[in-house]
Design an enzyme around this catalytic site. Structure first.
Site: not given
Ligand code: SF4
Length: 369
Positions: A112, A237-238, A126, A356, A123, A95, A181, A119
């Site tokens: 983007c 960072l978060h 995500c 995001c 996270c 995507e 990543e 990944c």
């Molecule tokens: S936020 Fe980025 S690094 Fe984290 S799981 Fe999703 S795609 Fe991977």
């Protein structure tokens, strides 16, 4: 983790020159093919009319011209963002998102791109994380996302107001913030940046290319040592406390906050450049005044700006919710009071799962907490 074999779209001008040199041809032939591919978007060698028929036939017969990606799905958001699903040659979907600017910037477009299929970093907020890592993308597959999107824009000059402008100026920014990543696939990512920025092709300003990392420190160190990287760096960072950041971003277990900060302090930055710190505000989790002060301490000695991103839930039963406006305003005021540059980002494309942390294909998003 392997990636698909690189095909002509991912080749650097130097590789093209070598290809022609090996056939007793002058180097400029390589530059001509590179320009056809990247400046003019011509991917059929038989249409590269400044090459003799023999050379065109050699290109056509000796190299693999099957496109790395095909358009599988296009979804438009009410805010003008467009999410693309691109089919890979081995049957997966990658995507990418095209995001228009607003107001006076409406002719500015950000793309983007994804750097991996899925990944590995898991996270908690995500959608991509739920896919796990399928494989790395090749440089050609990364470059092809930009090419397919340029083709789409070219087909709708009214929508995108591209008419009369050179193709290379249709896009303003390219951000490596899609699936994956980027720093875990650094060779292909750097190769794709070099192709996109080469003056003989799209000539995209490297300063308008941003690579975003979740804090993969070995990749940060490798990027710091990469001689030719002139792009921008963003870091998700978060949270600044290890326990919370590990919960949100398991990569933090391996590379905790202090280790990440060390890597950022050592990261070489050209004059007037700053690292962008991305910080999604989650209600009641990382948006307290004490956490704003922790973020200020994290930034001490670093040349950074802070992007605050609204959280967008994906899937049903998301464990997180966005910070309410009052908490967000208080957080911003504390950061600004300490002299930090804070940008409050509007997240585009949330109604089509293109914002995001919302990109995922062929899997259910996770909701952990
Ligand atoms: S936020 Fe980025 S690094 Fe984290 S799981 Fe999703 S795609 Fe991977």
């Amino acid at each position: 983790m392997g990636c698909a074999e690189d095909t002509p779209l991912g080749w650097s001008p130097g590789r093209w020159r070598d290809w022609f040199a090996a056939r007793g041809q002058p180097a400029f032939r390589g530059d001509q093919v590179f320009a056809w591919l990247h400046r003019f978007g011509v991917t059929d060698p038989m249409e590269m009319t400044n090459l003799g028929r023999g050379l065109r036939e050699a290109l056509a017969s000796e190299l693999d011209w099957e496109p790395p990606l095909s358009v599988a799905a296009v979804q438009r958001s009410a805010d003008g963002s467009v999410k693309f699903g691109f089919g890979t040659r081995d049957g997966h979907v990658v995507e990418s998102v095209l995001i228009p600017g607003s107001g006076r910037d409406r002719r500015k477009y950000t793309v983007c791109v994804s750097s991996q299929l899925g990944c590995a970093l898991g996270c908690a907020f995500c959608a991509t994380a739920g896919m796990g890592l399928v494989r790395d993308l090749s440089a050609a597959e990364i470059v092809a996302q930009v090419h397919r999107i340029l083709e789409h824009m070219g087909e709708e000059p009214g929508t995108y107001q591209t008419a009369g402008r050179p193709r290379a100026q249709w896009l303003t920014n390219i951000v490596y913030m899609g699936m994956g990543e980027p720093l875990m696939n650094l060779p292909a990512v750097l190769a794709s940046v070099a192709v996109l920025a080469d003056p003989g092709g799209l000539d995209f300003s490297a300063r308008r290319i941003t690579i975003s990392t979740a804090g993969w420190v070995p990749g940060l160190e490798a990027l710091a040592a990469a001689p030719d990287f002139a792009g921008q760096l963003a870091v998700s960072l978060h949270a600044c406390e290890d326990a919370l950041r590990t919960r949100l971003m398991p990569v933090n277990r391996r590379y905790p906050v202090a280790r990440l900060r060390e890597a950022l302090l050592a990261f070489p930055l050209a004059a007037r450049r700053r690292i962008t710190l991305e910080y999604i505000l989650f209600d009641g989790l990382n948006d307290s005044p004490a956490q704003a002060r922790a973020l200020i301490r994290f930034c001490e000695g670093l040349r950074v700006k802070v992007n605050l991103i609204p959280y967008h839930a994906h899937g049903e039963g998301s464990a997180f919710s966005p910070s309410p406006p009052a908490r967000k305003a208080a957080f911003v005021a504390i950061l600004q009071g300490a002299g930090l540059t804070v940008i409050e980002r509007a997240s585009a494309g949330s109604d089509i799962d293109a914002a995001c942390g919302q990109l995922a294909t062929g899997s259910k998003p996770r909701a952990t907490r």
